[in-house]
Design a protein around this motif. Sequence first.
Motif, mmCIF file in Angstrom:
data_model
loop_
_atom_site.group_PDB
_atom_site.id
_atom_site.type_symbol
_atom_site.label_atom_id
_atom_site.label_comp_id
_atom_site.label_asym_id
_atom_site.label_seq_id
_atom_site.Cartn_x
_atom_site.Cartn_y
_atom_site.Cartn_z
ATOM 1 N N CYS A 33 2.083 6.500 -7.093
ATOM 2 C CA CYS A 33 1.088 7.477 -7.573
ATOM 3 C C CYS A 33 1.577 8.909 -7.370
ATOM 4 O O CYS A 33 1.455 9.753 -8.267
ATOM 5 C CB CYS A 33 -0.236 7.256 -6.842
ATOM 6 N N ALA A 34 2.146 9.198 -6.181
ATOM 7 C CA ALA A 34 2.642 10.548 -5.915
ATOM 8 C C ALA A 34 3.810 10.897 -6.827
ATOM 9 O O ALA A 34 3.893 12.012 -7.363
ATOM 10 C CB ALA A 34 3.042 10.676 -4.445
ATOM 11 N N TYR A 77 2.524 11.489 -10.385
ATOM 12 C CA TYR A 77 1.866 12.794 -10.483
ATOM 13 C C TYR A 77 2.904 13.916 -10.552
ATOM 14 O O TYR A 77 2.749 14.882 -11.308
ATOM 15 C CB TYR A 77 0.953 13.008 -9.278
ATOM 16 N N GLY A 130 8.835 4.498 -3.884
ATOM 17 C CA GLY A 130 7.576 3.755 -3.973
ATOM 18 C C GLY A 130 7.738 2.449 -4.723
ATOM 19 O O GLY A 130 7.162 1.419 -4.331
ATOM 20 N N LEU A 171 2.537 1.656 -3.465
ATOM 21 C CA LEU A 171 1.629 2.129 -4.507
ATOM 22 C C LEU A 171 1.286 3.602 -4.335
ATOM 23 O O LEU A 171 1.165 4.341 -5.323
ATOM 24 C CB LEU A 171 0.359 1.266 -4.511
ATOM 25 N N LEU A 172 1.132 4.042 -3.090
ATOM 26 C CA LEU A 172 0.904 5.475 -2.862
ATOM 27 C C LEU A 172 2.121 6.301 -3.296
ATOM 28 O O LEU A 172 1.970 7.382 -3.890
ATOM 29 C CB LEU A 172 0.601 5.721 -1.381
ATOM 30 N N GLY A 173 3.323 5.783 -3.010
ATOM 31 C CA GLY A 173 4.519 6.481 -3.467
ATOM 32 C C GLY A 173 4.628 6.518 -4.979
ATOM 33 O O GLY A 173 5.036 7.535 -5.559
ATOM 34 N N LEU A 187 0.827 -1.205 0.000
ATOM 35 C CA LEU A 187 0.000 0.000 0.000
ATOM 36 C C LEU A 187 0.864 1.260 0.000
ATOM 37 O O LEU A 187 0.621 2.198 -0.775
ATOM 38 C CB LEU A 187 -0.916 -0.008 1.220
ATOM 39 N N GLY A 188 1.892 1.289 0.859
ATOM 40 C CA GLY A 188 2.771 2.453 0.866
ATOM 41 C C GLY A 188 3.523 2.631 -0.434
ATOM 42 O O GLY A 188 3.709 3.763 -0.917
#
Length: 418
Positions: A298-299, A302, A320, A294-296, A291-292
């Motif tokens: 995505c960030a 972006y 990430g 995948l969030l990294g 989860l961490g």
Amino acid sequence: MSADEPLPEPLTVPRPGPRSAAAGTADRAPGERLPNRGRFAAEAPEATKQVRTRAARADALHAGAWWIWALGLATAASRTTNPLLLGLLVGVAGYVVAARRTDAPWARSYGAFLKLGLVVIGIRLVFAVVLGSPIPGTHVLVTLPEVPLPDWARGVRIGGRVTAEGLVFALYDGLKLAALLICVGAANALANPARLLKSLPGALYEAGVAVVVAMTFAPNLVADVQRLRAARRLRGRPDRGVKALLQVGLPVLEGALERSVALAAAMDARGYGRTAQVPPAVRHTTSALTLGGLLGVCAGTYGLLGDVGAGYGLPVLAAGLAAALAGLWLGGRRSVRTRYRPDRWGVRAWLVSGSGVAVAVLMIRANSYAPAALHPPAVPLTAPELPLWPAVSVLLGLIPAFAAPAPATRTPSEEDPQ
């Protein structure tokens, strides 16, 4: 018959000799069979088919390489609004698809993505005409009757002046989104969805099935529509218009439902969803890392795709990816699924994926030394220029047209390698 009379000579029938392919049907008597050439001659086409299938499977490029290449082109398209560069990106993607796509059903979806891109451009221009544009302009093309709106809708207008600057700005935005869609369509046309699913890590197998089914919806939809339109033409019925579209829509949806039921039955028969027992600590660590990570990702993505944030985007993306890969490696211990003949990531896959990454990196770098060329202004109206080095970096995306293996030619009687 007396003992002195000679015995009659035995009746002899001439044995038919070998016939050529051209004379095999011309001089054959009714009901006569061709001479039996042996069991091995009958099995030769089947053996040849197996050899061709193995050769095509060995020479096939890894599906992930095509997606990395296409996403690299999409990243480059997101960094510019120059219509010349966007057109060059679309041309590069189209040339590679024309040179390296096969005759598989999913390879026919590229034309649908091209039409979808044109529809997106048209919708963006219609919105700019009807709803106006935030870009101030002095070249008024037409003035539409404006609809009065209440005070709570202040800032929104319907109708009014339509300027050339507003249309040019909308055209640039529409071209950018259309190029993104076309790059994704190139990946759909070149990558085999079944091979992509087989290459996913064990921890993402369940999610990968849903993603692959979603990605194959568009190619299967296009194939079903083409098949039904051809059937209507053979029956002498119209295949264009609203009436024909309504009559084709129901069989297409019925076919999609039947494929979904067949896929669910096949997954259930193969023991889909079974996992091995792992300690709770490993399970919680896997969830946190995945989860961490995948969030990294995505960030970081972006930050790379946005106009600002490229400085922190790359480190966050790297961190990430590292966390996500660690989580996937731990999560793969729960999977009891084995792979039959896994696809290899060879030199050609590195060349194809590296070309897409190089195009993305060089286009991101070009934003620092040529921002005006990559984002031509709509006010004042000026003709866009083609910058030299960004254009050369886009041409690196043509490497898969020469580095990727040529598509294998299949006959209708041959089975699909998958």
